[in-house]
Each structure stands twice: as structure tokens, then as C-alpha cells.
Scaffold this motif. Structure first.
Motif, PDB file in Angstrom:
ATOM      1  N   ASN A  40      -7.661  43.186  18.265  1.00 50.99           N
ATOM      2  CA  ASN A  40      -7.487  42.846  19.676  1.00 50.99           C
ATOM      3  C   ASN A  40      -6.038  42.512  20.007  1.00 50.99           C
ATOM      4  O   ASN A  40      -5.151  42.575  19.154  1.00 50.99           O
ATOM      5  CB  ASN A  40      -8.450  41.720  20.091  1.00 50.99           C
TER       6      ASN A  40
ATOM      7  N   ASN B 180      -5.876  54.358  21.878  1.00 56.46           N
ATOM      8  CA  ASN B 180      -6.315  52.998  22.156  1.00 56.46           C
ATOM      9  C   ASN B 180      -7.830  52.844  22.253  1.00 56.46           C
ATOM     10  O   ASN B 180      -8.317  51.780  22.622  1.00 56.46           O
ATOM     11  CB  ASN B 180      -5.659  52.484  23.440  1.00 56.46           C
ATOM     12  N   LYS B 181      -8.583  53.889  21.930  1.00 57.61           N
ATOM     13  CA  LYS B 181     -10.032  53.762  21.888  1.00 57.61           C
ATOM     14  C   LYS B 181     -10.622  54.894  21.069  1.00 57.61           C
ATOM     15  O   LYS B 181      -9.973  55.916  20.817  1.00 57.61           O
ATOM     16  CB  LYS B 181     -10.635  53.758  23.302  1.00 57.61           C
TER      17      LYS B 181
ATOM     18  N   PHE C  38      -8.503  55.920  17.488  1.00 60.73           N
ATOM     19  CA  PHE C  38      -7.862  54.600  17.481  1.00 60.73           C
ATOM     20  C   PHE C  38      -8.115  53.884  16.162  1.00 60.73           C
ATOM     21  O   PHE C  38      -7.190  53.358  15.537  1.00 60.73           O
ATOM     22  CB  PHE C  38      -8.357  53.731  18.639  1.00 60.73           C
ATOM     23  N   TYR C  39      -9.381  53.839  15.727  1.00 58.06           N
ATOM     24  CA  TYR C  39      -9.691  53.122  14.495  1.00 58.06           C
ATOM     25  C   TYR C  39      -8.962  53.737  13.301  1.00 58.06           C
ATOM     26  O   TYR C  39      -8.466  53.021  12.425  1.00 58.06           O
ATOM     27  CB  TYR C  39     -11.199  53.108  14.249  1.00 58.06           C
TER      28      TYR C  39
ATOM     29  N   ASN D  25     -15.602  47.065  28.529  1.00 57.04           N
ATOM     30  CA  ASN D  25     -15.961  48.456  28.782  1.00 57.04           C
ATOM     31  C   ASN D  25     -17.078  48.626  29.800  1.00 57.04           C
ATOM     32  O   ASN D  25     -17.358  49.738  30.231  1.00 57.04           O
ATOM     33  CB  ASN D  25     -16.353  49.148  27.467  1.00 57.04           C
TER      34      ASN D  25
ATOM     35  N   ASN E 264     -19.014  43.450  28.571  1.00 63.62           N
ATOM     36  CA  ASN E 264     -19.448  44.584  27.759  1.00 63.62           C
ATOM     37  C   ASN E 264     -20.944  44.823  27.914  1.00 63.62           C
ATOM     38  O   ASN E 264     -21.645  44.057  28.571  1.00 63.62           O
ATOM     39  CB  ASN E 264     -19.122  44.333  26.282  1.00 63.62           C
TER      40      ASN E 264
END
Length: 372
Positions: free
Chosen positions: A17, A67-68, A72-73, A229, A203
């Protein structure tokens, strides 16, 4: 000869984060830093990130192109790997599954002690369970790597028992508790608008699609502080129910500013959809934030909340998320002055037990046992 300064034991914590709004890691890192540890907290920098305030520990943000999603991961874990490769530390602590792989690999390469801090039962989140391929990936990571972390802690007793049963991991419990608030509170009969407060991540599975329609039958305003989200859907639901003059999206606040807002609320809201063990075994930050500010709340009749409420009646517990159920519970608190005042007084007693000054003792003992 000059006297050398003693080398402090060092710990690196890793999250995905922004760092700015992390109400678990800020107190953890602050407590350890003030008690003789050299602390580094690594997170990420988002396109809209603002400068970080000064803290008694080091903060480092990694900038990602993606960023998603899966890219991203993959990118963040690669960047985290190389970042950790050139950092010295006595302990590396992975926060949740999304940083566990590089923390394991680097700790193995360097012979560094490793810890796992489970904020979530990651594979049991609704947004994971509802996507079979994503679930299989995270569940494989969970089964593969959690048993490789012999030391760890999580946020509730129910989650600790689940990790023990599923993965043989004997994790301790260190809860998300706020700093003790000894301020007096205003009486429930004070004049002014009644404010229903929702704070935290916006969320899926947080009950907002049921809470917003419930406001049609409640004579009060709903203030939503947070982002996530599910925010586009929340805005659509507000518009579809013609509640623009009753439900207000306030955005994210830094922890200090959020505490001031919480103290001005009439009722707190902590709704969690029973869509997986992560939600069912939850023990949210906001639950204790409301207690610290002596704000009666409406929350779920799940094991952890039920246990606290049996000891100190601080909330009206509900069994489902139907809008009429939510509205009924909120209206009960708004109209029953004796009930409302009893819950407020119980919060004042409960906050003497459920506070960070008491909980940090377990945190400090945990790391003393690991590092000495």
C-alpha cells in the motif's frame, strides 16, 4: 578511541500500500522504533501519492509502472526482491501474501530471520474467492509459503486458529487496536445533525450496497470516509436511490484527521458480508476505533465481534445485511436513548482494555523472543 554506538536490531516490513493511511503498520513500526529497533517500512508510490509525514522510522516507497492486476503484483514483487537484496536487516516481515515470496527468497539467501504478519486470510477474501483462477493462484501461494514462516502473528484469534488448522502455523494474535483515548464525550442529547459514520476501505463485501439504500428509512446523514475498488458502484447506488443529499463521500483522511472525524459521529458502521472466512473471522480496525471514541456502532454478529460484545456491550449486532435490518438497528440506536447511553458508557470501560498501549506489550515480547 571513540566509543562506537550500539548497533540496533533491525527489522524490515513490506506492504503493497501507499503507507500514508496504514493504521496497522504505523503503530507497529512506531512502537518498535521507540523501543530500540531500527525499522524500515517499504510500500509503494501511487500516481496520486502525497509526501509522507515524518515518522520515527524509515519509510521507502517503490514506484511501479503497473498499479493493478497481475502485472502489478509481478512488477512489485520483482522490485521488492532487488530492494531487499541490498538492504541489511536482522528480520524481514512479510505483510500478507502479496509480499511473502520475495521476503522468503531473500531471507533464505541471506540467512535472515523471517516473520509473517497476516492482516487477512488472503485466499478467503470475496474478491479472490469469486475468481477461480485467481483463487487457485493465491491458495497455492498460501499453502506453499505460510508453513515456511515459523514465526508470525495475525489480527484475531479466529484467524490464528484457521492458520493452525490449515497450515500448521502457530501464529500469535496482535490486534489492530488504537491508542487509548481518554477524552470525554458529548452527551447523546446534544443538538445538531445525526451523523452515521463509515470509515475504511470502500471495497467489495463491506456491505455498502445495502447500507446506502437503508439510509432512505433513517433520519440522519451517512458520511463515508475512505476509498477503494467499489467506489464507482457506491456512487451509482447513491444516485439510483436519490440520496445525494443524505449520503456524502468524504474521501480518505490521514489517521490523525480521521480520529477527529470519528469523535464527532453519532453511530459507527462496521458491516462485513459473510462471503468467506476472511470476512467471517474479521476484527476490523474501525470496530475498536469506534470504541475508543465512545461511539455506539452497528456491526455483524460474527465470532470476534460477538465475543467482545459479550464482555462489553458496545454494539448492536445484526445477523444479515438486508437494508431493513440495517435501518432497524440504526434507528434503534437513534431512538432508544437509554440503550445509546448504555453503549457509550460501556465503550468508555472497554477502551481501557482494548488499546494499543496494552497490545504493544505483546508485539515487543514477540520481537524480543526472536531477536533478543
Amino acid at each position: 578511541m571513540p566509543i562506537k554506538k550500539p548497533v540496533l536490531p533491525s527489522i524490515i516490513f513490506t506492504v503493497t500500500n501507499d503507507l500514508l493511511y496504514d493504521q496497522r503498520m504505523i503503530p507497529i513500526c512506531t512502537s518498535l522504533s521507540r523501543n530500540g529497533y531500527d525499522i524500515t517500512l517499504i510500500g509503494r508510490k501511487l500516481p496520486g501519492s502525497t509526501p509522507l509525514p515524518g515518522m520515527p522510522f524509515r519509510q521507502k516507497r517503490l514506484t511501479c509502472f503497473f498499479n493493478k492486476g497481475k502485472l502489478f503484483y509481478a512488477e512489485f514483487n520483482a522490485r521488492l526482491f532487488f530492494c531487499l537484496l541490498f538492504q541489511k536487516s536482522d528480520v524481514i516481515c512479510a505483510i500478507d501474501l502479496d509480499t511473502i515470496i520475495p521476503c522468503y527468497v531473500i531471507s533464505s539467501l541471506k540467512g535472515t530471520k523471517r516473520v509473517y504478519d497476516a492482516h487477512e486470510y488472503f485466499s478467503q477474501q470475496k474478491e479472490v474467492l469469486s475468481r477461480p483462477f485467481i483463487y487457485r493462484c493465491w491458495h497455492w501461494i498460501e499453502k506453499k509459503f505460510i508453513p515456511l514462516f515459523p514465526k508470525g502473528y495475525t489480527v484475531s484469534g479466529s484467524l490464528a486458529r484457521a492458520f493452525k488448522e490449515q497450515y500448521g502455523a502457530a501464529f500469535e494474535v496482535i490486534r489492530n487496536l488504537p491508542v487509548l483515548n481518554e477524552n470525554k464525550f458529548q452527551q447523546a442529547t446534544d443538538s445538531g445533525n445525526k451523523i452515521i459514520l463509515y470509515q475504511g476501505a470502500v471495497n467489495e463485501s463491506r456491505g455498502l450496497e445495502y447500507l446506502v439504500p437503508a439510509m432512505k428509512d433513517i433520519d440522519a446523514e451517512l458520511h463515508i470516509y475512505g476509498d477503494g475498488n467499489f467506489m464507482p458502484q457506491v456512487k451509482q447506488i447513491i444516485f439510483a436511490n436519490n440520496l445525494q443529499n443524505k449520503v456524502f463521500i468524504k474521501g480518505k483522511l490521514e489517521p490523525g484527521a480521521l480520529k477527529q472525524v470519528t469523535g464527532q459521529a453519532t453511530i459507527g458502521i462496521n458491516l462485513v458480508e459473510n462471503s468467506g472466512l476472511n470476512q467471517y473471522y474479521s476484527l476490523a480496525n474501525k470496530f475498536f476505533d469506534y470504541i475508543q471514541h465512545a461511539i455506539p456502532q452497528v456491526t455483524m454478529n460474527y465470532p470476534e465481534y460477538e465475543q467482545v460484545n459479550k464482555e462489553y456491550e458496545v454494539a448492536v449486532l445484526i445477523n444479515n445485511l438486508q437494508p431493513q435490518t440495517i435501518a432497524g438497528a440504526i434507528n434503534r440506536l437513534l431512538k432508544d436513548e437509554a440503550l445509546y447511553n448504555r453503549l457509550r458508557n460501556n465503550c468508555v470501560e472497554a477502551r481501557k482494555e482494548y488499546n494499543w498501549q496494552a497490545e504493544e506489550k505483546k508485539l515487543l515480547a514477540f520481537y524480543r523472543n526472536i531477536i533478543g
